[in-house]
Design a protein around this motif. Structure first.
Motif, PDB file in Angstrom:
ATOM      1  N   ALA A 106      22.577  73.217  28.122  1.00  0.00           N
ATOM      2  CA  ALA A 106      23.190  71.912  27.847  1.00  0.00           C
ATOM      3  C   ALA A 106      23.506  71.776  26.349  1.00  0.00           C
ATOM      4  N   ARG A 107      22.623  72.279  25.499  1.00  0.00           N
ATOM      5  CA  ARG A 107      22.877  72.217  24.042  1.00  0.00           C
ATOM      6  C   ARG A 107      24.123  73.018  23.689  1.00  0.00           C
ATOM      7  N   ARG A 108      24.282  74.175  24.329  1.00  0.00           N
ATOM      8  CA  ARG A 108      25.459  75.011  24.072  1.00  0.00           C
ATOM      9  C   ARG A 108      26.719  74.259  24.506  1.00  0.00           C
ATOM     10  N   ARG A 109      26.681  73.707  25.699  1.00  0.00           N
ATOM     11  CA  ARG A 109      27.852  73.016  26.251  1.00  0.00           C
ATOM     12  C   ARG A 109      28.214  71.763  25.447  1.00  0.00           C
ATOM     13  N   LEU A 110      27.197  71.058  24.972  1.00  0.00           N
ATOM     14  CA  LEU A 110      27.432  69.762  24.311  1.00  0.00           C
ATOM     15  C   LEU A 110      27.421  69.878  22.784  1.00  0.00           C
ATOM     16  N   ALA A 111      27.442  71.097  22.278  1.00  0.00           N
ATOM     17  CA  ALA A 111      27.394  71.330  20.830  1.00  0.00           C
ATOM     18  C   ALA A 111      28.500  70.596  20.056  1.00  0.00           C
ATOM     19  N   PRO A 112      29.709  70.385  20.642  1.00  0.00           N
ATOM     20  CA  PRO A 112      30.742  69.670  19.875  1.00  0.00           C
ATOM     21  C   PRO A 112      30.403  68.202  19.608  1.00  0.00           C
ATOM     22  N   HIS A 113      29.329  67.691  20.202  1.00  0.00           N
ATOM     23  CA  HIS A 113      29.032  66.255  20.052  1.00  0.00           C
ATOM     24  C   HIS A 113      27.624  66.031  19.481  1.00  0.00           C
ATOM     25  N   PRO A 114      27.285  66.662  18.365  1.00  0.00           N
ATOM     26  CA  PRO A 114      25.884  66.630  17.911  1.00  0.00           C
ATOM     27  C   PRO A 114      25.367  65.229  17.621  1.00  0.00           C
ATOM     28  N   ASP A 115      26.259  64.326  17.200  1.00  0.00           N
ATOM     29  CA  ASP A 115      25.775  62.993  16.797  1.00  0.00           C
ATOM     30  C   ASP A 115      25.616  62.045  17.976  1.00  0.00           C
ATOM     31  N   ARG A 116      26.125  62.440  19.141  1.00  0.00           N
ATOM     32  CA  ARG A 116      26.124  61.488  20.260  1.00  0.00           C
ATOM     33  C   ARG A 116      25.235  61.913  21.416  1.00  0.00           C
ATOM     34  N   VAL A 117      24.555  63.051  21.247  1.00  0.00           N
ATOM     35  CA  VAL A 117      23.643  63.507  22.301  1.00  0.00           C
ATOM     36  C   VAL A 117      22.274  63.777  21.701  1.00  0.00           C
ATOM     37  N   HIS A 118      21.277  63.253  22.373  1.00  0.00           N
ATOM     38  CA  HIS A 118      19.894  63.512  21.966  1.00  0.00           C
ATOM     39  C   HIS A 118      19.211  64.203  23.141  1.00  0.00           C
ATOM     40  N   PHE A 119      18.609  65.364  22.887  1.00  0.00           N
ATOM     41  CA  PHE A 119      17.991  66.141  23.957  1.00  0.00           C
ATOM     42  C   PHE A 119      16.487  65.871  23.998  1.00  0.00           C
ATOM     43  N   VAL A 120      15.986  65.711  25.198  1.00  0.00           N
ATOM     44  CA  VAL A 120      14.546  65.467  25.372  1.00  0.00           C
ATOM     45  C   VAL A 120      14.035  66.401  26.456  1.00  0.00           C
ATOM     46  N   GLN A 121      13.013  67.184  26.127  1.00  0.00           N
ATOM     47  CA  GLN A 121      12.366  68.014  27.159  1.00  0.00           C
ATOM     48  C   GLN A 121      11.078  67.331  27.582  1.00  0.00           C
ATOM     49  N   VAL A 122      11.083  66.814  28.790  1.00  0.00           N
ATOM     50  CA  VAL A 122       9.892  66.138  29.306  1.00  0.00           C
ATOM     51  C   VAL A 122       9.974  66.095  30.832  1.00  0.00           C
ATOM     52  N   ASP A 123       8.825  66.022  31.463  1.00  0.00           N
ATOM     53  CA  ASP A 123       8.760  65.797  32.900  1.00  0.00           C
ATOM     54  C   ASP A 123       9.059  64.313  33.152  1.00  0.00           C
ATOM     55  N   LEU A 124       9.941  64.020  34.104  1.00  0.00           N
ATOM     56  CA  LEU A 124      10.267  62.612  34.394  1.00  0.00           C
ATOM     57  C   LEU A 124       9.022  61.827  34.802  1.00  0.00           C
ATOM     58  N   LEU A 125       8.010  62.522  35.293  1.00  0.00           N
ATOM     59  CA  LEU A 125       6.778  61.819  35.667  1.00  0.00           C
ATOM     60  C   LEU A 125       5.947  61.448  34.437  1.00  0.00           C
ATOM     61  N   GLU A 126       6.385  61.893  33.256  1.00  0.00           N
ATOM     62  CA  GLU A 126       5.710  61.507  32.010  1.00  0.00           C
ATOM     63  C   GLU A 126       6.604  60.666  31.115  1.00  0.00           C
ATOM     64  N   LEU A 127       7.757  60.243  31.643  1.00  0.00           N
ATOM     65  CA  LEU A 127       8.692  59.444  30.848  1.00  0.00           C
ATOM     66  C   LEU A 127       8.168  58.030  30.640  1.00  0.00           C
ATOM     67  N   GLY A 128       8.358  57.512  29.440  1.00  0.00           N
ATOM     68  CA  GLY A 128       8.014  56.125  29.137  1.00  0.00           C
ATOM     69  C   GLY A 128       8.653  55.762  27.812  1.00  0.00           C
ATOM     70  N   PRO A 129       8.558  54.509  27.379  1.00  0.00           N
ATOM     71  CA  PRO A 129       9.199  54.086  26.133  1.00  0.00           C
ATOM     72  C   PRO A 129       8.824  54.961  24.937  1.00  0.00           C
ATOM     73  N   ALA A 130       7.569  55.411  24.866  1.00  0.00           N
ATOM     74  CA  ALA A 130       7.145  56.197  23.704  1.00  0.00           C
ATOM     75  C   ALA A 130       7.907  57.527  23.628  1.00  0.00           C
ATOM     76  N   VAL A 131       8.318  58.070  24.780  1.00  0.00           N
ATOM     77  CA  VAL A 131       9.036  59.356  24.794  1.00  0.00           C
ATOM     78  C   VAL A 131      10.413  59.193  24.141  1.00  0.00           C
ATOM     79  N   LEU A 132      11.059  58.042  24.369  1.00  0.00           N
ATOM     80  CA  LEU A 132      12.414  57.839  23.841  1.00  0.00           C
ATOM     81  C   LEU A 132      12.411  57.178  22.468  1.00  0.00           C
ATOM     82  N   GLY A 133      11.284  56.622  22.043  1.00  0.00           N
ATOM     83  CA  GLY A 133      11.177  56.028  20.707  1.00  0.00           C
ATOM     84  C   GLY A 133      12.199  54.925  20.496  1.00  0.00           C
ATOM     85  N   ASP A 134      12.896  54.962  19.337  1.00  0.00           N
ATOM     86  CA  ASP A 134      13.812  53.858  19.033  1.00  0.00           C
ATOM     87  C   ASP A 134      15.121  53.931  19.832  1.00  0.00           C
ATOM     88  N   ARG A 135      15.253  54.942  20.698  1.00  0.00           N
ATOM     89  CA  ARG A 135      16.419  54.984  21.611  1.00  0.00           C
ATOM     90  C   ARG A 135      16.161  54.161  22.866  1.00  0.00           C
TER      91      ARG A 135
END
Ligand SMILES: C[S@@+](CC[C@H](N)C(=O)[O-])C[C@H]1O[C@@H](n2cnc3c(N)ncnc32)[C@H](O)[C@@H]1O
Length: 262
Positions: free
Chosen positions: A83-112
């Motif tokens: 995904a990073r390779r494919r979306l490389a032309p848009h570095p300022d508009r994509v933020h990548f997060v590696q996490v299990d969806l079962l561990e997702l919560g506000p703290a994982v995304l921070g100020d996003r």
């Protein structure tokens, strides 16, 4: 059958071959575009792609957000590399997060966090606790924010799994193929309103047997194939292909559209 102790890197249940998936996932990309069309966007939102994979659908999403941003989330490092390779032309508009969806919560995304919408395609059936999953998604959505998703439904690939069983293998993957009723109940319980859930069959024909075998090995039979030795993998997949009555994967999709309670 080989033990998993000496397993190669992509044999962990959460790991995929991102490059092969990117090359083979035309059905998922096709369905994903139809799902994306259900997202109501002004163009400047922040949208979480929950299980972005190699980023083919994410790229289309980004194209609909000229002033917005995407959070591309996945548990698989191989998928995220792709995904990073494919979306490389848009570095300022994509933020990548590696996490299990079962561990997702506000703290994982921070100020996003919170996000305006969650899009997810071909992912939720790989996550086996939908109560926790929907609760986690609600926790990062703004009030009124949209959830638009599609995954495998109850009855998905039943005929294919019967073909697998006929080869003597009882279990090839870990999935949760939920019904519309269960999903409506879970979404409401997690704090969603305006919930609409339905299924549609997507029988998918493969005219090239080599591509069908590659697709099965990379996507549907991936977990079981990873437990086999390299010598066993090809013959196992060939036995499954030979046992299929026709070169058609009997997909059934579970669609959901909802909003977080305002
Ligand atoms: C079939 S791919 C779909 C990728 C992409 N959305 C598409 O439509 O092509 C499923 C993706 O879900 C991810 N996934 C599965 N379980 C997950 C979990 N518990 N947490 C995060 N990602 C997960 C996998 O790593 C994989 O990239």
């Amino acid at each position: 059958m080989a033990a998993t102790g000496d397993a190669p890197p992509n044999s962990r249940p959460s790991e995929w071959d991102g490059a092969a998936y990117d090359r083979l996932a035309d059905p998922q990309a096709r369905w994903g575009l139809a799902v994306l069309d259900r997202l109501v966007l002004g163009g400047n939102e922040t949208v979480l792609d929950a299980g972005c994979g190699s980023g083919r659908v994410t790229e289309e999403l980004l194209g609909r957000l000229p002033g917005g941003r995407v959070i591309a989330l996945d548990a698989s490092s191989s998928m995220l590399d792709e995904a990073r390779r494919r979306l490389a032309p848009h570095p300022d508009r994509v933020h990548f997060v590696q996490v299990d969806l079962l561990e997702l919560g506000p703290a994982v995304l921070g100020d996003r966090c919170p996000v305006d919408a969650v899009l997810s395609t071909a992912t939720f059936h790989w996550v086996t606790d939908h109560d926790l999953l929907f609760g986690n998604l609600a926790s990062v959505l703004r009030p009124g924010g949209q959830l638009v998703a599609q995954c495998g439904a109850q009855g998905n690939i039943d005929a294919l799994l019967a073909a697998v069983r006929s080869t003597g293998v009882a279990r090839v993957g870990t999935w949760l193929y939920a019904s519309p009723y269960e999903t409506v109940t879970r979404l409401r319980h997690a704090g969603f309103v305006d919930v609409d859930v339905w299924t549609n069959p997507e029988p998918t024909y493969f005219d090239d047997p080599v591509r069908l075998a590659e697709f099965l090995s990379t996507v549907i039979l991936r977990e079981h194939v990873a437990t086999l030795s390299p010598d066993e993998r090809g013959p196992f997949v060939q036995r499954v292909v030979a046992a299929m009555p026709e070169p058609v994967v009997d997909y059934v999709r579970l669609n959901m559209v909802a909003r977080k309670r305002p």
